[in-house]
Enzyme design. Structure first.
Site, PDB file in Angstrom:
ATOM      1  N   LYS A  26       0.976  -1.054   0.152  1.00 20.05           N
ATOM      2  CA  LYS A  26      -0.354  -0.067   0.725  1.00 20.05           C
ATOM      3  C   LYS A  26       0.778   1.195   0.436  1.00 20.05           C
ATOM      4  O   LYS A  26       1.881   1.081   0.627  1.00 20.05           O
ATOM      5  CB  LYS A  26      -0.571   0.262   0.823  1.00 20.05           C
ATOM      6  CG  LYS A  26      -2.163   0.636   1.061  1.00 20.05           C
ATOM      7  CD  LYS A  26      -3.150  -0.189   0.867  1.00 20.05           C
ATOM      8  CE  LYS A  26      -4.571   0.852   0.494  1.00 20.05           C
ATOM      9  NZ  LYS A  26      -6.062   0.395   0.333  1.00 20.05           N
ATOM     10  N   GLY A  41     -23.570   4.195   4.043  1.00 16.56           N
ATOM     11  CA  GLY A  41     -23.072   3.985   2.973  1.00 16.56           C
ATOM     12  C   GLY A  41     -23.737   4.252   2.144  1.00 16.56           C
ATOM     13  O   GLY A  41     -24.034   2.823   1.926  1.00 16.56           O
ATOM     14  N   GLY A  67     -22.641   5.175  -0.597  1.00 12.51           N
ATOM     15  CA  GLY A  67     -21.868   5.657  -1.749  1.00 12.51           C
ATOM     16  C   GLY A  67     -22.154   4.236  -3.153  1.00 12.51           C
ATOM     17  O   GLY A  67     -22.937   3.526  -3.526  1.00 12.51           O
ATOM     18  N   VAL A  76     -19.996   1.466  -3.309  1.00 14.94           N
ATOM     19  CA  VAL A  76     -20.446  -0.272  -2.873  1.00 14.94           C
ATOM     20  C   VAL A  76     -21.798  -0.005  -2.598  1.00 14.94           C
ATOM     21  O   VAL A  76     -22.363  -0.774  -2.748  1.00 14.94           O
ATOM     22  CB  VAL A  76     -19.507  -0.627  -1.826  1.00 14.94           C
ATOM     23  CG1 VAL A  76     -19.146  -1.811  -1.575  1.00 14.94           C
ATOM     24  CG2 VAL A  76     -18.176  -0.261  -2.529  1.00 14.94           C
ATOM     25  N   TYR A  91     -24.419   1.575  -2.587  1.00 15.54           N
ATOM     26  CA  TYR A  91     -25.591   1.340  -3.715  1.00 15.54           C
ATOM     27  C   TYR A  91     -25.749   0.431  -4.681  1.00 15.54           C
ATOM     28  O   TYR A  91     -27.014  -0.331  -4.699  1.00 15.54           O
ATOM     29  CB  TYR A  91     -24.890   2.737  -4.864  1.00 15.54           C
ATOM     30  CG  TYR A  91     -26.018   3.136  -5.706  1.00 15.54           C
ATOM     31  CD1 TYR A  91     -27.281   3.701  -6.212  1.00 15.54           C
ATOM     32  CD2 TYR A  91     -25.583   2.431  -6.864  1.00 15.54           C
ATOM     33  CE1 TYR A  91     -27.881   3.668  -7.224  1.00 15.54           C
ATOM     34  CE2 TYR A  91     -26.890   2.369  -8.079  1.00 15.54           C
ATOM     35  CZ  TYR A  91     -27.729   3.232  -8.430  1.00 15.54           C
ATOM     36  OH  TYR A  91     -28.465   3.375  -9.021  1.00 15.54           O
TER      37      TYR A  91
HETATM   38  P1  NAD Z   1     -17.083   6.088  -0.737  1.00 18.81           P
HETATM   39  O1  NAD Z   1     -16.802   7.384  -0.407  1.00 18.81           O
HETATM   40  O2  NAD Z   1     -18.054   5.490  -2.875  1.00 18.81           O
HETATM   41  O3  NAD Z   1     -18.845   6.495  -0.251  1.00 18.81           O
HETATM   42  C1  NAD Z   1     -18.467   5.716   1.525  1.00 18.81           C
HETATM   43  C2  NAD Z   1     -19.485   6.553   1.582  1.00 18.81           C
HETATM   44  O4  NAD Z   1     -19.607   6.336   2.719  1.00 18.81           O
HETATM   45  C3  NAD Z   1     -19.865   7.677   1.478  1.00 18.81           C
HETATM   46  O5  NAD Z   1     -20.940   8.183   1.024  1.00 18.81           O
HETATM   47  C4  NAD Z   1     -20.066   9.037   2.619  1.00 18.81           C
HETATM   48  O6  NAD Z   1     -20.792  10.093   2.461  1.00 18.81           O
HETATM   49  C5  NAD Z   1     -20.941   8.078   3.075  1.00 18.81           C
HETATM   50  N1  NAD Z   1     -20.867   8.036   5.174  1.00 18.81           N
HETATM   51  C6  NAD Z   1     -19.329   9.289   5.299  1.00 18.81           C
HETATM   52  N2  NAD Z   1     -19.568   8.306   6.511  1.00 18.81           N
HETATM   53  C7  NAD Z   1     -20.836   8.468   7.491  1.00 18.81           C
HETATM   54  C8  NAD Z   1     -21.355   7.876   8.055  1.00 18.81           C
HETATM   55  N3  NAD Z   1     -21.448   8.196   9.325  1.00 18.81           N
HETATM   56  N4  NAD Z   1     -22.552   7.211   7.788  1.00 18.81           N
HETATM   57  C9  NAD Z   1     -23.325   6.614   7.048  1.00 18.81           C
HETATM   58  N5  NAD Z   1     -22.540   7.024   5.677  1.00 18.81           N
HETATM   59  C10 NAD Z   1     -21.412   7.513   6.361  1.00 18.81           C
HETATM   60  O7  NAD Z   1     -16.175   4.496  -0.743  1.00 18.81           O
HETATM   61  P2  NAD Z   1     -16.965   2.975  -1.317  1.00 18.81           P
HETATM   62  O8  NAD Z   1     -16.489   2.971  -2.843  1.00 18.81           O
HETATM   63  O9  NAD Z   1     -18.349   2.955  -1.403  1.00 18.81           O
HETATM   64  O10 NAD Z   1     -16.099   2.001  -0.236  1.00 18.81           O
HETATM   65  C11 NAD Z   1     -16.797   2.119   0.753  1.00 18.81           C
HETATM   66  C12 NAD Z   1     -15.805   1.539   2.001  1.00 18.81           C
HETATM   67  O11 NAD Z   1     -16.367   0.081   1.335  1.00 18.81           O
HETATM   68  C13 NAD Z   1     -14.489   2.474   2.535  1.00 18.81           C
HETATM   69  O12 NAD Z   1     -14.523   1.458   3.242  1.00 18.81           O
HETATM   70  C14 NAD Z   1     -13.832   1.333   1.126  1.00 18.81           C
HETATM   71  O13 NAD Z   1     -12.113   1.633   1.612  1.00 18.81           O
HETATM   72  C15 NAD Z   1     -14.338  -0.039   0.899  1.00 18.81           C
HETATM   73  N6  NAD Z   1     -13.718  -0.682   0.069  1.00 18.81           N
HETATM   74  C16 NAD Z   1     -14.425  -0.269  -1.274  1.00 18.81           C
HETATM   75  C17 NAD Z   1     -13.653  -1.006  -2.155  1.00 18.81           C
HETATM   76  C18 NAD Z   1     -14.712  -0.192  -3.845  1.00 18.81           C
HETATM   77  O14 NAD Z   1     -14.330  -0.831  -4.631  1.00 18.81           O
HETATM   78  N7  NAD Z   1     -14.802   0.386  -3.886  1.00 18.81           N
HETATM   79  C19 NAD Z   1     -12.908  -2.297  -2.056  1.00 18.81           C
HETATM   80  C20 NAD Z   1     -12.810  -2.600  -0.576  1.00 18.81           C
HETATM   81  C21 NAD Z   1     -13.128  -1.760   0.058  1.00 18.81           C
END
Ligand code: NAD
Length: 351
Positions: free
Chosen positions: A80, A180, A182, A184, A186
């Site tokens: 990382k 959340g 976001g 994932v 969604y």
């Molecule tokens: P993202 O930034 O698109 O979505 C995260 C969402 O969480 C945002 O909409 C944000 O407003 C919301 N949020 C923040 N604080 C919050 C709270 N207190 N309560 C509820 N919602 C809150 O991120 P993502 O890509 O959807 O990833 C989500 C998580 O999964 C992260 O921890 C990321 O590290 C992990 N992850 C993502 C992936 C991927 O493929 N995107 C892969 C592995 C792990």
């Protein structure tokens, strides 16, 4: 830097500090293990308060990548990187290209991809300096947004949890709380509502929440309420360290299974969940779908191969749950054990 952090760093294959004042780069690359292949992991860009904080974070994240890749059956290792900068303000072409030269200097031991604060467009810029990049834009040889595959893996893991706690893997009629909405969260809501689950979501970003309501008719609650919402499965898909001594007694679910990285604030929280009778699905097993997709670029990306591999996450999780029961350990310990075993077996076979 505290002696604890230094001790931890000493168990890594390589930790590189890089500085380029002209380009404004202060970066750390942590290579935890290349026993299964080149280390692969995202670049996180964040204005860390100190180098100590940045180092602590990158070490924790790089080690988790080793277990994630090994558990998912991938031939890559764990690494990382972090750049200490504000992505909104400081991200320039010069900075990204200087970071690309750092990656190039590691000769393929570390392959960079996207993480918090970086995206495919940034990988396109880094790619002008080094070929050791995954997750660039599709026009540039990358596989695009991995989130749908992460969500597919979370859904598979959730079916495994439901099978274990309720003897029926189907999400139909089950109440699932997603923290959340976001990328994932969604996609996960889409999969689960299509299968007849009752989904409740929370997100401080009301636009993201409104999109999920309008596309999938999910119900909503406030971010303060989501963890204590009564449900079959809670899916943390927002922040790390959400499971701790304060939040665990408030949970009202049978299982926790979500995408967020590092959900447990401390290893002790895995025992707290077990003592509360809540099944914890280890995050690095559950959320490996994105890594599976990005790592597949090394073999010429194939959606069918990625989907098949992501479907295997449910089976892996059930193996880990059974191992935890048989050895009287937490699911988190059993998951690290499972990953270590694969690394040991394959290292023993190496020439
Ligand atoms: P993202 O930034 O698109 O979505 C995260 C969402 O969480 C945002 O909409 C944000 O407003 C919301 N949020 C923040 N604080 C919050 C709270 N207190 N309560 C509820 N919602 C809150 O991120 P993502 O890509 O959807 O990833 C989500 C998580 O999964 C992260 O921890 C990321 O590290 C992990 N992850 C993502 C992936 C991927 O493929 N995107 C892969 C592995 C792990």
């Amino acid at each position: 830097v505290t002696s604890d952090v230094l001790r931890r760093a000493a168990s890594f294959e390589r930790v590189v500090f890089a500085q380029d004042e002209a380009a404004g780069v202060r970066a750390i690359v942590a290579i935890h293990s290349t026993r299964l292949g080149p280390s692969l992991g995202g670049l996180r860009m964040q204005p860390y308060p100190s180098e100590d904080d940045a180092l602590t974070d990158v070490l924790r994240l790089a080690e988790a990548m080793t277990w994630k890749a090994a558990s998912a059956g991938l031939d890559v290792g764990g690494g990382k990187s972090v750049v200490i900068a504000d992505p909104q303000r400081d991200k320039t072409e010069a900075l990204l290209r200087a970071f690309g030269r750092v990656v190039e200097s590691l000769g393929g031991r570390y392959i960079v991809s996207v993480d918090v604060g970086t995206g495919s467009a940034d990988m396109d810029v880094i790619k002008t300096e080094t070929g050791w990049v995954a997750g660039a834009s599709p026009w540039n040889g990358g596989s695009g947004d991995p989130s749908p595959f992460t969500a597919q893996g979370v859904a598979q893991a959730m079916r495994a949890c439901l099978h274990h706690v309720l003897r029926n893997p189907s999400p139909k009629g089950r109440r699932i709380a997603i923290q959340g909405a976001g990328k994932v969260g969604y996609h996960l809501a889409g999969i689960l509502t299509r299968e007849g689950a009752e989904v409740v979501m929370a997100d401080p970003n009301l636009d993201s929440l409104a999109r999920a309501v309008s596309d999938f008719s999910v119900s909503t609650c406030t971010p303060a309420e989501i963890l204590s919402t009564s449900c079959d499965v809670l899916a943390p898909c927002a922040l790390g360290s959400v499971l701790d001594a304060q939040t665990i007694p408030r949970l009202a679910c049978r299982a926790v299974c979500g995408a967020a990285n590092n959900q447990l604030a401390t290893p002790r929280d895995a025992s707290r969940l077990a003592e509360a009778g809540i099944l914890y699905a280890p995050d690095f097993i559950v959320n490996a779908g994105g890594l599976i997709s990005v790592a597949d670029e090394l073999h010429g990306w194939s959606e069918q191969r990625v989907r098949t591999r992501v479907d295997g996450i449910g089976r892996t999780l059930l193996d880990v749950i059974h191992r935890a029961i048989e050895t009287d350990r937490t699911t988190n310990e059993a998951a690290v054990d499972h990953a270590r075993e694969r690394i040991r077996t394959l290292s023993a076979l190496a020439p």
